[in-house]
Design a protein around this motif. Structure first.
Motif, short mmCIF file in Angstrom:
data_model
loop_
_atom_site.label_atom_id
_atom_site.label_comp_id
_atom_site.label_asym_id
_atom_site.label_seq_id
_atom_site.Cartn_x
_atom_site.Cartn_y
_atom_site.Cartn_z
N ARG B 265 1.15 4.50 -3.21
CA ARG B 265 2.32 4.60 -4.19
C ARG B 265 3.53 4.03 -3.48
O ARG B 265 3.56 3.54 -2.27
CB ARG B 265 2.85 6.14 -3.99
N PRO B 266 4.45 3.36 -4.29
CA PRO B 266 5.79 2.81 -3.64
C PRO B 266 6.26 3.63 -2.85
O PRO B 266 6.38 5.10 -2.63
CB PRO B 266 6.80 3.16 -5.10
N GLY B 267 6.43 3.10 -1.62
CA GLY B 267 7.07 3.76 -0.27
C GLY B 267 5.77 4.16 0.56
O GLY B 267 6.05 4.76 1.85
N MET B 286 3.72 -5.92 -1.54
CA MET B 286 4.27 -4.96 -0.22
C MET B 286 5.65 -4.83 -0.45
O MET B 286 6.15 -3.76 -0.39
CB MET B 286 3.62 -5.62 1.00
N ARG B 289 6.93 -2.98 -3.81
CA ARG B 289 6.64 -1.74 -3.83
C ARG B 289 6.99 -0.79 -2.33
O ARG B 289 6.53 0.36 -2.47
CB ARG B 289 5.18 -1.37 -4.02
N ASN B 290 7.35 -1.58 -1.61
CA ASN B 290 7.85 -0.89 -0.21
C ASN B 290 6.51 -0.46 0.52
O ASN B 290 6.53 0.85 0.79
CB ASN B 290 8.92 0.12 -0.18
N VAL B 291 5.33 -1.10 0.44
CA VAL B 291 4.17 -0.31 0.88
C VAL B 291 4.00 -1.07 2.26
O VAL B 291 4.01 -2.25 2.38
CB VAL B 291 3.02 -0.65 0.10
N ASN B 292 3.96 -0.22 3.28
CA ASN B 292 3.95 -0.70 4.71
C ASN B 292 2.53 -0.77 5.22
O ASN B 292 1.63 0.00 4.62
CB ASN B 292 4.57 0.45 5.65
#
Lengths: 350, 350
Positions: B265-267, B286, B289-292
């Motif tokens: 999910r985002p984050g 990445m 969507r702020n996917v780490n």
């Protein structure tokens, strides 16, 4: 009203455009008290992002609510900070603090999801969609706010929240060593954020004396001018050969990201917020050294209240990143100053 | 003694080799009670990593201390788990829980930093450098340990610690939704780890019935057989269109990593532990969507005591990933079974 339009790389003009109106019941119209030019505005200005047709520009502003739709709970005259994207505040991403992925939101200076124009921030007024979710109210302040405080509130629209996101996603803990790559306004706010989170040592990578001075004022304990292998070596020397616990990448280029990843200690984390341009992440290096890469486009709305309160309390003065103030009429000059790095950041007043 | 040597892709042989000896005062010699074949042993076996000359292989084993150097505090007869790298326990990376970056350590099956051979794990005995730092002692157990417990202790050498690292770096919190990409032993241990951390929903991506069964036994609430776009779509459907809070990437291929990032999910955060082969990280996705992406080669030594204790207490039975036991003499068959996915994981007994 007057508003800024980018026509092509290097071609930014202030033009007469229609006054914004409330279109949807969730809209507000905000009269801009101050706006500014963002490092990311320079990507299209420099031709790195194509400009296919003239469009409004600017995504950082503070102002006063002038008109509200029926569903908007903000009062007329309310001073507000507008984050660099608008967002509903109610969907799952918004509720989880990732308002940049709002299921109903979007950016400034283009059409909303119903096709109605959302004005850019570099103008006299803006139609703000989803005003309840988007705007951060600031009480006890009006359009006559003192300039220093105005500047600091304006940073909550983007650069302070973005620096804070870098430090947050990097996971800065009390006493840790933090490297900040990038000495633009975001990088400087990253330094300030690392200090707020209690970093024990903050190494700012900068080769510009005025920016170094702000970095030191914001809490940098060391400045490294070298880049590339030498820069990595310098960080190693400052950290007993090991690298930094946390690194904030506040540029977005491949070189800056590589610098950041190589500056991290094994198990360290790079918090990155620079819009990526040509980055190829070195996965083998990251894997071998357990260096994490966390971050993304900063959901500054998530940090709006906390940063506003820190500013109002006088705990931080991020507005010091503004080293120039110009009238909106001189917006083209503001771009030139930013592009040539003659200014760190320019505030524009309509 | 007998030990396994890989000569080339597909060519693994049990051979007579010199008995290991204590060479340095920090060494111990451990007689192997059980070892196994790792998914990562298959990379050279399949030719994905070049084998330039015959070399010892195997990096997961448990055993009994037979001989110790003067500086080693372990007693003879002590049952121990050997993590898949050896490490000093005293340097900064070791103290920060990243023993895979030990400043004095290294891997099994090659020379140490002084040029002395460190045996591989798929043999009868091993010279263990830096024994104090490396080995996890297990009290109340000896070489006659019951096979189920033996299997579970053996997983602490690699796969359980690696699955745990994926879940730890992904940041799994109570009640969250977790996707696990990869149904090898590590992926299955990732499922178990997510359950231990209180995940509310665990979606295992697997198309192999026996592995699905273990995944469900370990805590998977859902199984998705689809991959690629369809796999992403299936995860979205299970998560109200949003994606998972955390994703564990336990394979190491580009497709698996992309599957993982797109499932978040985002984050959200992807915790990855698969040795990267050909991965190009989609930085724009990445970022947007702020996917780490967090993880790397798992410092299983950091988790040794906690996982050992969970096994001894009977809280977890990760040993269920072993669906075959073979004598060391049949090591070549064990590789074949793993390569053909006829077995999830094979335990070898000298």
């Amino acid at each position: 009203m007057r508003a800024t339009v980018i026509h092509a790389a290097g071609d930014v003009r202030l033009e007469q455009v229609p006054d914004p109106q409330v279109v949807l019941p969730t809209d507000a119209v905000v009269r801009v008290v101050a706006s500014c030019v963002c490092g990311s505005d320079l990507w299209p200005y420099r031709g790195a992002n194509e400009v296919t047709e003239p469009r409004r520009i600017g995504h950082e502003f503070v102002g006063v609510v002038e008109e509200t739709g029926d569903d908007v709970q903000l009062r007329r005259g309310q001073f507000v900070v507008a984050p660099f994207v608008w967002s509903c505040g109610g969907c799952a991403p918004c509720r989880s603090g990732v308002q940049t992925s709002c299921e109903r939101g979007g950016g400034w200076g283009g059409p909303d999801r119903d096709g109605h124009l959302v004005d850019g921030g570099q103008g006299e007024a803006v139609r703000v969609p989803r005003a309840n979710g988007t705007l951060v109210p600031v009480d006890g302040v009006d359009e006559d706010v003192e300039e220093g405080l105005l500047k600091s509130l304006l940073t909550c629209s983007d650069v302070m929240g973005t620096g804070w996101h870098a430090a947050t996603r990097a996971g800065v803990q009390e006493g840790e060593t933090v490297v900040v790559v990038g000495d633009g306004a975001v990088g400087l706010c990253g330094v300030l954020s690392a200090r707020m989170k209690g970093a024990g040592r903050i190494i700012a990578m900068s080769r510009h004396a005025p920016r170094q001075a702000v970095a030191r004022e914001f809490g940098a304990t060391d400045v490294v001018e070298a880049r590339g292998d030498e820069g990595v070596q310098a960080v190693r020397e400052l950290t007993d050969g090991r690298g930094a616990d946390r690194v904030l990448e506040c540029v977005g280029t491949h070189d800056a990201m590589l610098q950041a990843i190589r500056s991290a200690r094994p198990g360290g984390t790079v918090g990155y917020v620079g819009v990526p341009h040509g980055i190829e992440l070195p996965i083998e290096l990251m894997f071998r050294r357990n260096v994490n890469v966390a971050g993304g486009v900063a959901p500054v709305r998530a940090y709006g209240e906390a940063l506003r309160d820190a500013v109002l309390a006088g705990d931080i003065e991020p507005g010091k990143v503004f080293d120039a103030v110009m009238p909106l009429d001189d917006v083209a000059e503001a771009y030139t100053a930013m592009d040539e790095r003659a200014a760190i950041k320019v505030m524009l007043r309509p």
